[in-house]
Design an enzyme around this catalytic site. Structure first.
Site, PDB file in Angstrom:
ATOM      1  N   LYS A   6       1.731  -3.573   8.886  1.00 40.07           N
ATOM      2  CA  LYS A   6       3.057  -2.509   8.805  1.00 40.07           C
ATOM      3  C   LYS A   6       4.191  -3.499   9.378  1.00 40.07           C
ATOM      4  CE  LYS A   6       2.587   1.658   9.960  1.00 40.07           C
ATOM      5  NZ  LYS A   6       2.359   2.817  10.673  1.00 40.07           N
TER       6      LYS A   6
ATOM      7  N   ILE B 255       0.838  -1.281   0.008  1.00 38.16           N
ATOM      8  CA  ILE B 255      -0.049   0.058   0.104  1.00 38.16           C
ATOM      9  C   ILE B 255       0.856   1.310  -0.019  1.00 38.16           C
ATOM     10  CG2 ILE B 255      -1.653   1.508   1.260  1.00 38.16           C
ATOM     11  CD1 ILE B 255      -2.628  -1.399   2.534  1.00 38.16           C
ATOM     12  N   ALA B 256       1.803   1.366   0.953  1.00 37.01           N
ATOM     13  CA  ALA B 256       2.427   2.555   1.033  1.00 37.01           C
ATOM     14  C   ALA B 256       4.079   2.370   1.652  1.00 37.01           C
ATOM     15  CB  ALA B 256       1.852   3.612   1.885  1.00 37.01           C
ATOM     16  N   VAL B 257       4.746   2.960   1.456  1.00 41.42           N
ATOM     17  CA  VAL B 257       6.322   2.823   2.164  1.00 41.42           C
ATOM     18  C   VAL B 257       6.650   4.116   2.658  1.00 41.42           C
ATOM     19  CG1 VAL B 257       8.740   2.537   1.691  1.00 41.42           C
ATOM     20  CG2 VAL B 257       7.000   1.327   0.076  1.00 41.42           C
ATOM     21  N   GLY B 258       7.099   4.173   3.956  1.00 39.15           N
ATOM     22  CA  GLY B 258       7.346   5.001   4.867  1.00 39.15           C
ATOM     23  C   GLY B 258       8.579   5.202   5.254  1.00 39.15           C
TER      24      GLY B 258
ATOM     25  N   MET C  53       9.820   4.551   8.084  1.00 37.01           N
ATOM     26  CA  MET C  53       9.669   3.500   9.333  1.00 37.01           C
ATOM     27  C   MET C  53       9.481   2.177   8.991  1.00 37.01           C
ATOM     28  SD  MET C  53       8.695   3.551  13.299  1.00 37.01           S
ATOM     29  CE  MET C  53       6.937   3.440  12.988  1.00 37.01           C
TER      30      MET C  53
ATOM     31  N   VAL D  79       3.719  -0.677   4.429  1.00 37.67           N
ATOM     32  CA  VAL D  79       2.399  -1.208   4.815  1.00 37.67           C
ATOM     33  C   VAL D  79       1.698  -1.877   3.774  1.00 37.67           C
ATOM     34  CG1 VAL D  79       0.083  -0.404   5.536  1.00 37.67           C
ATOM     35  CG2 VAL D  79       2.068   0.996   6.157  1.00 37.67           C
TER      36      VAL D  79
ATOM     37  N   ASP E 139       2.399  14.035  15.586  1.00 34.36           N
ATOM     38  CA  ASP E 139       2.428  14.315  14.051  1.00 34.36           C
ATOM     39  C   ASP E 139       1.066  14.277  13.597  1.00 34.36           C
ATOM     40  OD1 ASP E 139       4.046  14.524  11.740  1.00 34.36           O
ATOM     41  OD2 ASP E 139       3.862  11.944  11.434  1.00 34.36           O
TER      42      ASP E 139
END
Length: 643
Positions: A47, A24-27, A29, A32, A141
């Site tokens: 996650k 889904i997504a890369v952050g 940390m 996901v 945040d």
């Protein structure tokens, strides 16, 4: 090309339970994924911490500790944490999957929002933050990217508490947390010492952005934005959107005061201010379309909740002459009268022109009387009562010429004890003079004690927690030589602790006594299966095969890895080798040693030099162990003879 095809986790099953379906997504940390819990047959978000961070034991420990704390929130507007675990080098959290978009997506698509939509979004955000603040957590945040809006209209706040874990990797640089546009002055001046008021400040900035379509402070660099947060007040949103009511300016000013002591002390206090202001605003003020709105969908009162679905109580005008023909109300003649003759008379009846004029005058007078009746002193509006004490609410109703109806009491985590939670009819609703208004008064938060479920089976422990008014929270599994597999080792908080009703309790459940996982890579499938079964483990074969250094049919890799620990009866997934990938060997005979090594290594081979006595001072390749143009396994060693 789909990047998920290149992700090694997609298609794998973590911990013998979570099938990873898509990235889904890369952050910064973690990554996901959308995954399926194969035991409960539900879709969730997984996650997975980046391997570089997972190698830091202290970071992982804090990551898990914070996740356990956040799992205790169990608030409908918080993205829930279901489970936490490790699988080999993977450290993961199993979390609620929210299908929808973020507030950032909404702002990017629509620009400024109507005040009603902005407040409808902010209220559940503050309810979530309020529950966190009262539980001792600070988000730190808050920004539109962390506000999720589900396809069903529900608003949820993401990434609670996990931002704290970043401290362990940023403290050496003195970096501040959070996105610069939403940082409070104290976060900039004294990183790491922030309290709940930093979330209040960020919410004030988010409210400003929703009302105006832009952030209050901008600049060519983050340093410029930080300077403005320290030295400039957030301007009133009405300076950008003329006509915004002063109540909204006051909310933004209160939440974004540069001095923390001047702000509401936490999200619960700001939520009370929001609800009071909401009750004072008229429907026209709430539904005003800002000029900064990017979408034409805002036009019209029928779309007043275009962002968040919401049940509206819209006062309906009393019927006026409902038995009259439709054209009396719409000025549209469904059945027009016969045409008049040249002498002003119909072809055989009496003169109707004067009669129609008289009827029209009488109708106008009747409608005018009806409108006067409706707008006269026969009706009034329910005054703003939310967050007022019961006595204050009774006084306000009396001043408005209304009776106090039924008074009920209900528990509330966000509304102060003794103050009004809701009214029936709603605040602002139009009702007859002398009618009654029922009110619901807060009893404050309901509290319960955590029962002792240590030694209970997990299903029984969950049932007991629910019976006490608590929510079973995240489940962490640990090895235990004393507690049988599937039974509770401990709870967090521990038994006997007094909590608000609805709080989530994290459970640590036994995985049973640890079993050493044998390393079966390189073994034939039959031998590998026998070794794992003998160790008390189950075997699953991955559906795909991979090239590897091992011969076709042998085990290329296993999850969990060899020499790690698993619980008795756990599943080990084996990936079978297709054999090594065969690639063409470059012809380097006659080349210099340096050129030969460069070409062979670029092709994917290891290089070994055979100089012998005659080649000690040579620099040319006389021959190579595999002829140029032939194929050899990728990664294998090619020996070059030097003379």
């Amino acid at each position: 090309m789909d990047t998920t095809l290149q992700d090694p986790l997609v298609g794998q099953v973590l911990d013998g339970r979570y099938r990873v379906d898509a990235r889904i997504a890369v952050g910064g940390m973690a990554t996901v994924y959308r995954a399926l819990d194969t035991r409960l047959d539900r879709v969730l978000a997984l996650k997975v911490m980046h391997p570089a961070l997972a190698a830091d034991g202290s970071f992982v420990e804090r990551f898990i500790r914070e996740a356990k704390s956040v799992a205790r929130l169990a608030h409908p507007n918080v993205v829930q944490v279901f489970d936490q675990g490790t699988d080999g080098s993977y450290v993961y959290l199993a979390m609620e999957y929210v299908a929808g978009c973020t507030l950032r997506d909404v702002l990017r698509e629509r620009g400024a929002l109507q005040p009603r939509a902005a407040l409808d979004i902010l209220e559940p955000v503050l309810a979530a933050l309020g529950a966190a603040h009262r539980a001792g957590f600070v988000h730190r945040d808050m920004k539109p990217e962390n506000v999720l809006i589900g396809d069903d209209g529900r608003v949820k706040v993401a990434d609670f508490g996990l931002v704290r874990s970043v401290d362990t990797v940023t403290s050496t640089t003195g970096a501040v947390l959070g996105t610069v546009s939403y940082l409070s002055p104290e976060q900039i001046e004294q990183p790491g010492t922030a309290d709940a008021r930093v979330d209040v400040y960020a919410c004030g900035v988010v409210l400003y952005e929703m009302l105006t379509g832009d952030r209050p402070h901008d600049g060519d660099s983050p340093a410029v934005v930080l300077y403005k947060h320290l030295h400039e007040d957030v301007p009133p949103p009405s300076a950008v959107v003329p006509g915004l009511p002063y109540e909204l300016d006051e909310l933004v000013a209160s939440a974004t005061a540069r001095t923390p002591d001047l702000r509401p002390y936490d999200a619960v206090a700001l939520l009370a201010q929001i609800r009071e202001a909401h009750g004072r605003l008229s429907a026209d003020q709430l539904d005003a379309v800002p000029p900064q709105a990017l979408s034409a969908e805002y036009a019209g009162a029928e779309n007043r909740t275009s962002v968040i679905p919401r049940t509206l109580t819209v006062p309906r005008l009393l019927p006026v002459n409902e038995d009259e023909p439709v054209y009396h109300r719409t000025s549209r003649l469904e059945s027009p009268p016969p045409p008049l003759s040249r002498r002003g008379r119909s072809s055989g009846g009496p003169r109707r022109g004067p009669l129609l004029i008289v009827a029209a005058i009488l109708l106008a007078l009747g409608l005018g009387a009806g409108v006067w009746y409706i707008n006269s002193g026969q009706f009034t509006q329910v005054p703003a009562l939310l967050t007022k004490t019961e006595a204050q609410a009774r006084d306000r109703l009396d001043e408005a010429g209304l009776e106090t109806g039924k008074v009920t009491y209900a528990y509330s985590d966000t509304v102060k004890r003794g103050t009004v939670i809701s009214t029936d009819p709603d605040v602002g609703a139009r009702i007859r003079n002398n009618d009654s208004v029922s009110i619901t008064v807060s009893k404050g938060p309901q509290t319960v004690k955590v029962p002792d479920v240590q030694g209970d089976a997990l299903s029984n422990a969950r049932t007991r927690l629910k019976a006490e008014g608590l929510q079973p929270g995240m489940v962490t599994r640990e090895f235990s030589d004393e507690v049988p597999k599937g039974f509770v080792i401990s709870t967090d908080p521990e038994n006997g602790t007094t909590l608000r009703a609805g709080s989530a309790i994290a459970l640590t459940v036994s995985k049973g006594a640890p079993v050493d996982v044998p390393d079966v890579t390189g073994e034939d499938l039959a031998d590998a299966r026998a070794d794992l079964t003998e160790a008390g483990l189950k075997v699953k074969i991955a559906t795909t095969r991979v090239n590897s250094e091992y011969d076709a049919g042998q085990v290329a890799k296993q999850t969990p890895a060899g020499d790690s620990q698993a619980a008795d009866g756990d599943t080990v997934t084996l990936t079978i080798s297709k054999g090594p990938e065969m690639i063409e060997v470059p012809d380097v005979t006659g080349d210099s040693v340096d050129d030969a090594k460069t070409d062979l290594e670029a092709a994917g081979f290891q290089v070994d030099e055979d100089r012998g006595l005659l080649g000690l001072f040579g620099d040319k390749v006389k021959k190579q162990s595999v002829k140029g143009g032939d194929t050899a396994p990728k990664g294998s060693t090619i020996t070059i003879t030097i003379r």
